[in-house]
Design an enzyme around this catalytic site. Sequence first.
Site, PDB file in Angstrom:
ATOM      1  N   CYS A   1       0.818  -1.217   0.000  1.00 32.16           N
ATOM      2  CA  CYS A   1       0.000   0.000   0.000  1.00 32.16           C
ATOM      3  C   CYS A   1       0.850   1.265   0.000  1.00 32.16           C
ATOM      4  O   CYS A   1       0.707   2.121  -0.856  1.00 32.16           O
ATOM      5  CB  CYS A   1      -0.940   0.022   1.198  1.00 32.16           C
ATOM      6  SG  CYS A   1      -2.212  -1.229   1.048  1.00 32.16           S
ATOM      7  N   HIS A   2       1.720   1.373   0.982  1.00 28.41           N
ATOM      8  CA  HIS A   2       2.497   2.603   1.087  1.00 28.41           C
ATOM      9  C   HIS A   2       3.988   2.326   1.262  1.00 28.41           C
ATOM     10  O   HIS A   2       4.731   3.182   1.717  1.00 28.41           O
ATOM     11  CB  HIS A   2       1.962   3.472   2.223  1.00 28.41           C
ATOM     12  CG  HIS A   2       0.502   3.759   2.078  1.00 28.41           C
ATOM     13  ND1 HIS A   2      -0.447   3.026   2.725  1.00 28.41           N
ATOM     14  CD2 HIS A   2      -0.172   4.651   1.323  1.00 28.41           C
ATOM     15  CE1 HIS A   2      -1.653   3.464   2.383  1.00 28.41           C
ATOM     16  NE2 HIS A   2      -1.512   4.446   1.534  1.00 28.41           N
TER      17      HIS A   2
END
Lengths: 174, 418
Positions: free
Chosen positions: A138-139
């Site tokens: 995701c990040h």
Amino acid sequence: MNIDKDTDTKVTRRDFLYLTTGSFTAVGVGAAVWPFIAQMNPDASVKALASTEVDLSPILPGQSITILWRGKPVFIRRRTEDEIAEAQSVEIIDLPDPETDESRVLKSEWLVMVGVCTHLGCIPLGNKGDYNGWFCPCHGSHYDTSGRIRKGPAPKNLEIPSYVFLDDNTIKIG
Amino acid sequence: MSEDYTPKSAFGKWFDKRLPLLTLFAGHVLAYPTPKNLNYWWTFGGILTFCLITQIITGLVLAMHYVADANLAFASVEHIMRDVNYGWLLRYLHANGASMFFIAVYLHMARSLFYGSYKEPRELIWIIGVFIFLLMIATAFMGYVLPWGQMSFWGATVITNLFSAIPFFGEAITNWLWGDYSVGSALLTRFFTLHYLMPFLIFGLVILHIWALHVPGNNNPEGIDVIKGSQDTVPFHPHYVIKDVFALVVFIIIFAGFVFFSPNILGHSDNYIQANPLQTPEHIVPEWYFLPFYAILRAIPDKLGGVIMMVSAIAILAFIPWLDTSKVRSSKYRPLYRQFYWLLIADFILLGYLGSQAATGIYLIIGRLATAYYFLHFILIMPLIGFIEKPKPLPKSISEPVLSKEEQKAKVEKAARA
């Protein structure tokens, strides 16, 4: 009691009444509101599912399984000698969230942790990332072979749930 | 004028004396004095009212078929799409309606920013508008969770996890929000309840928004006060009723274009996969209208810092009436500020693009610069320009710019004839 005409600076009976009425109202409103807030907390049926037993015997060194506990994935990995050595050799002063590998496991072969990225709750992917551990797509947080955060926006290491070994091949999580 | 209004029929007179609804209607819809020079940027208020009502009506009927339970929600949405009479149409209207709502609200806000509609004496109209925007964000986010697809589930996970950034109480607050130790049925049910409630709260705020507007009356493209009771104003009906209806029809054509020809272009295909708590999609993206704020969240390398910046990006809007130190409302007469205004619009669009891309390498660096500009615009550029800018001379009345144009035209024609 000294009842003066100029009551500006004196405490009167009326002040006392205002204060007590106000206090009782505040307590009453608080007590009435509380059930409406508390109803949102995890309920009895959710809490009843809060522990799980896992059989570890089918897992070979280098393999991981993912089980569901409290609606969250838990990674159970039987680590290889190399991974354990790698996890133990790290200088813990260099870590964003310093923890020794020993403090994160009950038996160094078995790594049990909640598979939820401590950034914003995505599920990291295994055997990935710059530290041969987990990588969150995701990040972009990288975790090492002990599940400790090494690089990226996550503030903490992957959480270790409370668990006990019931015997050599069974653990109880929660 | 409303004070002179008396209903024509005997029943109307009887009713209006007891509850002056007709007088209210006559004063605030029919006769309401409106500056005669409003352009099409002023039609978005009416368009937004239409959007809100459309969302409420389509949402109401969808709720008759939807089931807010983690095991049934996804299937019930498919049931709406396949089995319910016109279910596909109602759902596409509702889903695309949300996007259209945000297109309109962004244009409406951009209008206010350009023409200085937030300035004295209209500060409260603007602030109520910021609250409406905030409620719209919450409503749209919770609505997106309801179909219980992969993007629904993981969007809900990422956003509710923002609260875990709060020091000390973070975990207790997230568990309280979830009603569980993770995103699940309990959260879905409460999101549905709140998603149903919030449009009515928005409706209430819209009434306050219009009420506050009708006290000083509309701003206008020249940004100068109209002289009340003069020829500067025209009655709202029929002049602006017709103009608003025309703009609305154009808007509806575009809306229908999305609904009937590409109803899924604004959504994400991953949301047609049922929620799976064991698998995170490769790339989590919010709906397009949240992308600029998502880019700001990701530009900050710290979890709590990112959350604070994202919330501030919206909260700062409420302070604009005091951050803008210029007395001149319309950017038409603000040659320096106008350039920064367009820079802000470009920056916001750039942030939106960056929010849709993976936050790595060059995208991350540009994202940080764009975030920095967004905040600098409001806290530094806006207050400073008010002091250093020399605005162009303002016209004496809202008629002057139009008349002087005509005078010039007449002169040119005269010269051509001679």
